[in-house]
Design a protein around this motif. Structure first.
Motif, PDB file in Angstrom:
ATOM      1  N   SER A  70      52.015  36.794  17.683  1.00 41.41           N
ATOM      2  CA  SER A  70      52.878  36.912  16.783  1.00 41.41           C
ATOM      3  C   SER A  70      52.231  37.132  15.524  1.00 41.41           C
ATOM      4  O   SER A  70      51.937  38.357  15.333  1.00 41.41           O
ATOM      5  N   SER A  71      52.153  36.313  14.389  1.00 43.16           N
ATOM      6  CA  SER A  71      51.258  36.533  13.288  1.00 43.16           C
ATOM      7  C   SER A  71      49.733  36.721  13.905  1.00 43.16           C
ATOM      8  O   SER A  71      49.104  37.866  13.403  1.00 43.16           O
ATOM      9  N   TRP A  72      49.386  35.958  14.929  1.00 44.75           N
ATOM     10  CA  TRP A  72      48.077  36.215  15.433  1.00 44.75           C
ATOM     11  C   TRP A  72      48.396  37.246  16.672  1.00 44.75           C
ATOM     12  O   TRP A  72      49.245  36.648  17.227  1.00 44.75           O
ATOM     13  N   LYS A  73      47.621  38.104  16.807  1.00 39.58           N
ATOM     14  CA  LYS A  73      47.732  39.204  17.695  1.00 39.58           C
ATOM     15  C   LYS A  73      46.682  39.263  18.564  1.00 39.58           C
ATOM     16  O   LYS A  73      45.511  39.154  18.131  1.00 39.58           O
ATOM     17  N   TRP A  74      46.865  39.691  20.003  1.00 39.98           N
ATOM     18  CA  TRP A  74      45.707  40.050  20.869  1.00 39.98           C
ATOM     19  C   TRP A  74      46.270  41.166  21.802  1.00 39.98           C
ATOM     20  O   TRP A  74      47.236  41.615  21.721  1.00 39.98           O
ATOM     21  N   GLY A  75      45.010  41.554  22.334  1.00 37.83           N
ATOM     22  CA  GLY A  75      45.349  42.897  23.028  1.00 37.83           C
ATOM     23  C   GLY A  75      43.901  43.237  23.956  1.00 37.83           C
ATOM     24  O   GLY A  75      42.833  42.942  23.359  1.00 37.83           O
ATOM     25  N   HIS A  76      43.997  43.608  25.078  1.00 40.48           N
ATOM     26  CA  HIS A  76      42.879  44.027  25.757  1.00 40.48           C
ATOM     27  C   HIS A  76      43.144  45.069  26.992  1.00 40.48           C
ATOM     28  O   HIS A  76      44.189  44.928  27.473  1.00 40.48           O
ATOM     29  N   THR A  77      41.998  45.607  27.423  1.00 44.69           N
ATOM     30  CA  THR A  77      41.949  46.766  28.435  1.00 44.69           C
ATOM     31  C   THR A  77      41.134  46.284  29.566  1.00 44.69           C
ATOM     32  O   THR A  77      39.929  46.005  29.138  1.00 44.69           O
ATOM     33  N   ASP A  78      41.569  46.097  30.837  1.00 44.12           N
ATOM     34  CA  ASP A  78      40.857  45.817  32.014  1.00 44.12           C
ATOM     35  C   ASP A  78      40.603  47.235  32.549  1.00 44.12           C
ATOM     36  O   ASP A  78      41.397  48.075  32.669  1.00 44.12           O
ATOM     37  N   LYS A  79      39.431  47.378  32.916  1.00 39.37           N
ATOM     38  CA  LYS A  79      38.764  48.773  33.694  1.00 39.37           C
ATOM     39  C   LYS A  79      38.199  48.287  35.061  1.00 39.37           C
ATOM     40  O   LYS A  79      37.178  47.548  35.041  1.00 39.37           O
ATOM     41  N   TYR A  80      38.874  48.815  36.078  1.00 43.21           N
ATOM     42  CA  TYR A  80      38.267  48.543  37.654  1.00 43.21           C
ATOM     43  C   TYR A  80      37.969  49.746  38.176  1.00 43.21           C
ATOM     44  O   TYR A  80      38.546  50.867  38.102  1.00 43.21           O
ATOM     45  N   ARG A  81      36.920  49.581  38.974  1.00 46.54           N
ATOM     46  CA  ARG A  81      36.259  50.912  39.863  1.00 46.54           C
ATOM     47  C   ARG A  81      36.560  50.077  41.074  1.00 46.54           C
ATOM     48  O   ARG A  81      36.091  49.047  41.614  1.00 46.54           O
ATOM     49  N   TYR A  82      36.858  50.951  42.005  1.00 47.45           N
ATOM     50  CA  TYR A  82      36.753  50.600  43.553  1.00 47.45           C
ATOM     51  C   TYR A  82      35.184  50.740  44.131  1.00 47.45           C
ATOM     52  O   TYR A  82      34.598  52.052  44.130  1.00 47.45           O
ATOM     53  N   GLN A  83      34.704  49.981  44.679  1.00 42.91           N
ATOM     54  CA  GLN A  83      33.379  49.890  45.077  1.00 42.91           C
ATOM     55  C   GLN A  83      33.220  48.780  45.831  1.00 42.91           C
ATOM     56  O   GLN A  83      33.903  47.685  45.839  1.00 42.91           O
ATOM     57  N   ASN A  84      32.323  48.933  47.145  1.00 47.95           N
ATOM     58  CA  ASN A  84      32.031  47.723  47.907  1.00 47.95           C
ATOM     59  C   ASN A  84      33.373  47.271  48.555  1.00 47.95           C
ATOM     60  O   ASN A  84      33.382  46.111  48.931  1.00 47.95           O
ATOM     61  N   GLY A  85      34.353  47.965  48.845  1.00 46.79           N
ATOM     62  CA  GLY A  85      35.564  47.506  49.452  1.00 46.79           C
ATOM     63  C   GLY A  85      36.612  46.972  48.597  1.00 46.79           C
ATOM     64  O   GLY A  85      37.648  46.570  49.007  1.00 46.79           O
ATOM     65  N   ASP A  86      36.388  46.940  47.397  1.00 42.72           N
ATOM     66  CA  ASP A  86      37.246  46.157  46.558  1.00 42.72           C
ATOM     67  C   ASP A  86      37.361  46.635  45.017  1.00 42.72           C
ATOM     68  O   ASP A  86      36.219  47.698  44.791  1.00 42.72           O
ATOM     69  N   PHE A  87      38.159  46.333  44.202  1.00 43.89           N
ATOM     70  CA  PHE A  87      38.235  46.978  42.665  1.00 43.89           C
ATOM     71  C   PHE A  87      37.585  45.782  42.057  1.00 43.89           C
ATOM     72  O   PHE A  87      38.117  44.636  41.683  1.00 43.89           O
ATOM     73  N   TYR A  88      36.641  46.413  41.254  1.00 44.69           N
ATOM     74  CA  TYR A  88      35.569  45.369  40.331  1.00 44.69           C
ATOM     75  C   TYR A  88      35.933  45.683  38.859  1.00 44.69           C
ATOM     76  O   TYR A  88      35.993  46.518  38.657  1.00 44.69           O
ATOM     77  N   LEU A  89      36.228  44.512  38.185  1.00 47.35           N
ATOM     78  CA  LEU A  89      36.207  44.760  36.649  1.00 47.35           C
ATOM     79  C   LEU A  89      34.842  45.337  36.330  1.00 47.35           C
ATOM     80  O   LEU A  89      34.007  44.447  36.313  1.00 47.35           O
ATOM     81  N   ILE A  90      34.672  46.444  35.686  1.00 49.09           N
ATOM     82  CA  ILE A  90      33.592  47.186  35.282  1.00 49.09           C
ATOM     83  C   ILE A  90      33.576  47.150  33.780  1.00 49.09           C
ATOM     84  O   ILE A  90      32.587  47.332  33.142  1.00 49.09           O
ATOM     85  N   GLY A  91      34.856  47.073  32.977  1.00 51.79           N
ATOM     86  CA  GLY A  91      34.724  47.165  31.635  1.00 51.79           C
ATOM     87  C   GLY A  91      35.945  46.193  31.066  1.00 51.79           C
ATOM     88  O   GLY A  91      37.017  46.117  31.654  1.00 51.79           O
ATOM     89  N   TYR A  92      35.726  45.686  30.101  1.00 52.24           N
ATOM     90  CA  TYR A  92      36.785  44.873  29.280  1.00 52.24           C
ATOM     91  C   TYR A  92      36.616  45.243  27.899  1.00 52.24           C
ATOM     92  O   TYR A  92      35.386  45.008  27.019  1.00 52.24           O
ATOM     93  N   SER A  93      37.763  45.341  27.063  1.00 49.97           N
ATOM     94  CA  SER A  93      37.763  45.599  25.392  1.00 49.97           C
ATOM     95  C   SER A  93      38.842  44.880  25.212  1.00 49.97           C
ATOM     96  O   SER A  93      39.880  44.729  25.571  1.00 49.97           O
TER      97      SER A  93
END
Length: 221
Positions: free
Chosen positions: A117-140
């Protein structure tokens, strides 16, 4: 001639991908879709975000599900799914729907969500397929309030490098003035988060210099 033939083949392949019926489980509602090659096999996968039921006048917060499909014998077959990668339909607060966009860039699955609301939040998750699964490799992420402060986080989980910036603001005559900045770089290696267990456990990192509390994951049942 060869270039023309190649272009025709690429166009036909794209049409074939888009011509397939997008799967919709019973009672689910499709929010958004995107196509891209996620496992570097030369064939695009289909990513679909769903509400697990139709929204109604009660404005009940609806759980969401993310599914990734592979094209097999002319049909989309489910490959991976997660009920933790997306927030619920009302989790954006007064800002509305938290889901901003889902896209695939250079084989990386990017999911951007925001709210507040007045306090705001936002983020982006980045996933890469490796070792048979999708792993979070980046977070902003960005969170804060105008005329108070904003915290910016850029975390490369592959290298463990995290950059945290905090800007303190005050407002005079409708102008935002940054009067103090805090910049900090730290390393946190060995964190493994997948698409399926994105918010299974709380993950809070306290920065060593300024003691900022950074939540990479909030537990979500």
């Amino acid at each position: 001639m060869k270039k023309t033939t190649l272009l025709v083949i690429i166009c036909l392949n794209s049409l074939t991908l888009f011509a397939q019926r997008i799967p919709k489980p019973e009672s689910y509602f499709i929010l958004t879709t995107t196509l891209g090659d996620l496992d570097n096999d030369g064939t695009k996968e289909l990513v679909v975000a769903y509400n697990t039921k139709q929204e109604d006048e009660t404005y009940e917060s609806i759980p969401r599900e993310l599914r990734i499909y592979k094209l097999q014998n002319g049909e989309w077959m489910m490959w991976k799914k997660s009920q933790q990668a997306l927030y619920e339909s009302q989790d954006g607060g007064t800002m509305g729907d938290p889901l901003e966009k889902i896209e695939i860039k250079n084989g990386i699955l990017n999911i951007t969500q925001s709210g507040g609301s007045s306090w705001k939040w936002g983020h982006t998750d980045k996933y890469r397929y490796q070792n048979g699964d999708f792993y979070l490799i980046g977070y902003s992420s960005t969170d804060g309030k105008i005329c108070e402060y904003f915290v910016y986080v850029d975390f490369n989980l592959s290298t463990g490098k995290m950059i945290v910036k905090k800007e303190y603001e005050n407002c005079e005559d409708d102008d935002q003035i940054v009067y103090k900045r805090q910049n900090e770089t730290l390393y946190k290696k060995g964190i493994k988060i997948t698409l399926q267990n994105r918010r299974k456990n709380e993950l809070k990192i306290i920065t060593p210099k300024y003691k900022h509390q950074i939540y990479i994951a909030m537990k979500y049942d």
